[in-house]
Enzyme design. Structure first.
Site, mmCIF file in Angstrom:
data_model
loop_
_atom_site.group_PDB
_atom_site.id
_atom_site.type_symbol
_atom_site.label_atom_id
_atom_site.label_comp_id
_atom_site.label_asym_id
_atom_site.label_seq_id
_atom_site.Cartn_x
_atom_site.Cartn_y
_atom_site.Cartn_z
ATOM 1 N N CYS A 63 4.077 -0.669 4.333
ATOM 2 C CA CYS A 63 2.831 0.062 4.063
ATOM 3 C C CYS A 63 3.196 1.540 4.093
ATOM 4 C CB CYS A 63 1.750 -0.239 5.085
ATOM 5 S SG CYS A 63 0.309 0.806 4.766
ATOM 6 N N GLU B 205 0.856 -1.176 0.000
ATOM 7 C CA GLU B 205 0.000 0.000 0.000
ATOM 8 C C GLU B 205 0.902 1.239 0.000
ATOM 9 O OE1 GLU B 205 -3.548 -0.260 2.345
ATOM 10 O OE2 GLU B 205 -3.435 1.857 2.853
ATOM 11 N N CYS C 105 -5.165 3.963 6.976
ATOM 12 C CA CYS C 105 -4.857 2.703 6.307
ATOM 13 C C CYS C 105 -6.012 1.716 6.406
ATOM 14 C CB CYS C 105 -3.621 2.098 6.959
ATOM 15 S SG CYS C 105 -3.138 0.534 6.224
ATOM 16 N N SER D 20 5.733 1.300 9.719
ATOM 17 C CA SER D 20 6.517 1.389 8.478
ATOM 18 C C SER D 20 7.369 2.658 8.442
ATOM 19 C CB SER D 20 5.611 1.308 7.246
ATOM 20 O OG SER D 20 5.062 0.012 7.137
ATOM 21 N N HIS E 107 -4.611 1.703 14.723
ATOM 22 C CA HIS E 107 -4.693 3.169 14.799
ATOM 23 C C HIS E 107 -5.854 3.593 15.703
ATOM 24 C CE1 HIS E 107 -1.549 4.290 11.997
ATOM 25 N NE2 HIS E 107 -2.001 3.410 11.118
ATOM 26 N N ARG F 235 2.369 -4.562 11.773
ATOM 27 C CA ARG F 235 3.732 -4.304 11.272
ATOM 28 C C ARG F 235 4.687 -3.734 12.316
ATOM 29 N NH1 ARG F 235 0.129 -4.466 8.210
ATOM 30 N NH2 ARG F 235 0.172 -5.406 6.147
ATOM 31 N N CYS G 269 -4.403 -1.825 8.475
ATOM 32 C CA CYS G 269 -4.199 -1.900 9.935
ATOM 33 C C CYS G 269 -5.006 -0.828 10.676
ATOM 34 C CB CYS G 269 -2.724 -1.760 10.272
ATOM 35 S SG CYS G 269 -2.072 -0.126 9.884
ATOM 36 N N CYS H 141 0.755 4.121 5.637
ATOM 37 C CA CYS H 141 0.962 4.286 7.074
ATOM 38 C C CYS H 141 2.246 5.096 7.348
ATOM 39 C CB CYS H 141 1.084 2.924 7.754
ATOM 40 S SG CYS H 141 -0.501 2.223 8.220
#
Ligand code: NFE
Length: 496
Positions: free
Chosen positions: A490, A13, A60, A446, A67, A423, A63, A493
């Site tokens: 990602c 992403e 995102c 990320s 968040h 992640r 995930c 993110c």
């Protein structure tokens, strides 16, 4: 060959570019470049604090739960509120379902095509309806000249793919099954989250859905299906990848410093930044220590931001829209491997046992974990451990009890959210004034892993992991792609 560039890195992403300098057939230097700006922290300013969990989920679709939970924690701390016990367990369950979705997505739909040769479908002579339909569709499209063989799965780099027909077809079967399994995990998250990917029930104080016995059993029956897939397909495919690609247990080592901020609250106590969490908190290896927020910094020497954090597209020395988070002034790696290593170092026994078992089955040692294969195995091990924990959390739910405390309006002061996203380490920092957001800052997994060089010129986690990678000029960078994708990038993110 002087350099290999992947731009964009696909099957992720967001927009990531990787540049490498190659000498003597090996990568000697690498640059990780986030190629877009988003601005969620600006969007959040002056909003009602109760909007935060909803807005940050839009960072995102992969995930969102982590968040949302980080935002809820931050608002709860600023307003002096603790979530209900059921609410904590339901958060764990929704986040756990999201982890399973994300890990299975990462291996089958984002990474496996760097290992299995999907063109094997063209020679398929078996009777499985799904595979026959896939083969016939590919053949038809190919004959019509619309696509190249195996185009449903492009982009795929040439070279180095498995020549084991049985595994190629088996893993491709699991690729298709994984679509249904991920749908199960989304449904599990939606049972308590209202909908997915962006859940509607996560609020400061808990989760607005209750713990209804029928819903709990619905969730449990889907968990059993997902667990079967993990045991029968996912873990065996990871071990087969380890067997067929032994060189990938030796490359991609990285910075060798690992950070976890702790995942999944377990003890029922009100949430505390340094409370006990099931995957523990700390940094490894060698000198395990408790996580300390005071050691976290964000540097922008090589990022397109001014010293006060504002976007600055024309900046000398900058090459990425990703900032550089540091711990104790140094770049660190976050993610499933970091979580397992931190938990292992801090004596979480079922984690250590699971590591031992899987490494033994793969014929590897702990030293091999810091590698491409090690990062893939870590996700599989974590998926297995999570299923066990999720089953326990379901049993611990207080059926029929409230899962949410009444909201406390007018939050003022600062609040912190610390969550392990699939992640890795996720930090949300909030300051609020009379219920409005004065400032919001996200430090995202990320961002840690795909950071550019820090202010002292030391490489970020992925930049370091790429150094030393042997590359074959005929393969157009598949070796680089394998190292990068093992971190599960990602960029949506990372830049947020
Ligand atoms: Ni956009 Fe995310 C990252 C994860 S942050 S996928 O990086 O996992 O919560």
């Amino acid at each position: 060959m002087a350099k290999i560039t992947l731009d964009p890195v696909t099957r992720i992403e967001g927009h990531l570019r990787i540049d490498t300098r190659v000498e003597g057939g090996r990568v000697v230097e690498a640059w990780s470049k986030g190629e877009m700006f988003r601005g969620f922290e600006s969007i959040l300013k002056s909003r009602d604090v109760f909007d935060a969990p909803l807005i940050v989920q839009r960072i995102c679709g992969v995930c969102p739960i982590s968040h949302a939970i980080a935002a809820c924690q931050a608002v709860e701390e600023a307003s002096g509120q603790a979530p209900s016990r059921n609410g904590v367990l339901l958060r764990n369950l929704i986040l756990g379902a999201n982890y399973l979705q994300s890990h299975i997505l990462h291996f089958y739909h984002l990474s496996a095509l760097d290992f299995i040769d999907v063109a094997a479908i063209l020679d398929y002579r078996g009777k499985a309806p799904q595979l026959k339909a896939l083969r016939d569709w590919v053949l038809k499209e190919t004959r019509s000249g619309r696509i190249l063989p195996a185009s449903p799965f492009i982009p795929q780099f040439p070279g180095g793919l498995s020549t084991d027909h049985a595994w190629n077809i088996g893993a491709l079967t699991h690729y298709l099954e994984a679509l249904d399994v991920r749908s199960e995990t989304h449904k599990m998250a939606a049972l308590f989250g209202g909908k997915m990917p962006h859940a509607a029930t996560l609020i400061p104080g808990g989760v607005t859905t209750g713990a209804d016995p029928a819903v709990v059993e619905n969730f449990r029956s889907r968990l059993i299906k997902v667990s079967r897939f993990i045991e029968k397909s996912y873990l065996p495919d990871l071990l087969e990848a380890a067997r067929q690609y032994p060189q990938y247990s030796k490359i991609g080592r990285g910075v060798g410093r690992f950070l976890s901020v702790g995942a999944f609250e377990e003890d029922g106590a009100p949430w505390l930044p340094n409370g006990y969490l099931s995957f523990e908190i700390g940094t490894v290896p060698g000198n395990f220590e408790r996580f300390s927020l005071g050691k976290v910094g964000e540097e922008t020497g090589h990022s397109f931001y001014s010293s006060n954090g504002n976007p600055q597209a024309q900046k000398s020395g900058a090459y990425s829209w990703v900032k550089t988070p540091v711990y104790g002034g140094q770049s660190v790696e976050v993610g499933p491997l970091a979580r397992l290593l931190v938990a292992d170092a801090s004596g979480v026994q079922d984690v250590s046992r699971a590591l031992d078992d899987t490494l033994q089955a793969a014929g590897l040692t702990r030293d091999h974990l810091m590698s491409v294969i090690g990062r893939h195995l870590a996700r599989g091990i974590e998926a297995r451990l999570l299923v066990e924990r999720m089953d326990r959390w379901l049993s611990e739910l207080h059926l029929g009890a409230a899962s949410c405390e009444p909201p406390l309006p007018g939050a003022s002061g600062s609040g912190l959210g610390l969550v392990e996203a699939p992640r890795g380490a996720l930090i949300h920092e909030l300051s609020a004034d009379a219920g409005r957001i004065a400032n919001y800052n996200c430090i995202v997994p990320s961002t840690w892993n795909f950071a550019p060089r820090n202010n002292r010129g030391a490489p970020g986690a992925v930049e370091a992991a790429l150094v030393g990678t042997q590359v074959d000029p005929r393969h157009a960078g598949i070796e680089v792609a394998r190292v990068v994708r093992a971190f599960d990038p990602c960029l949506a993110c990372a830049v947020h």
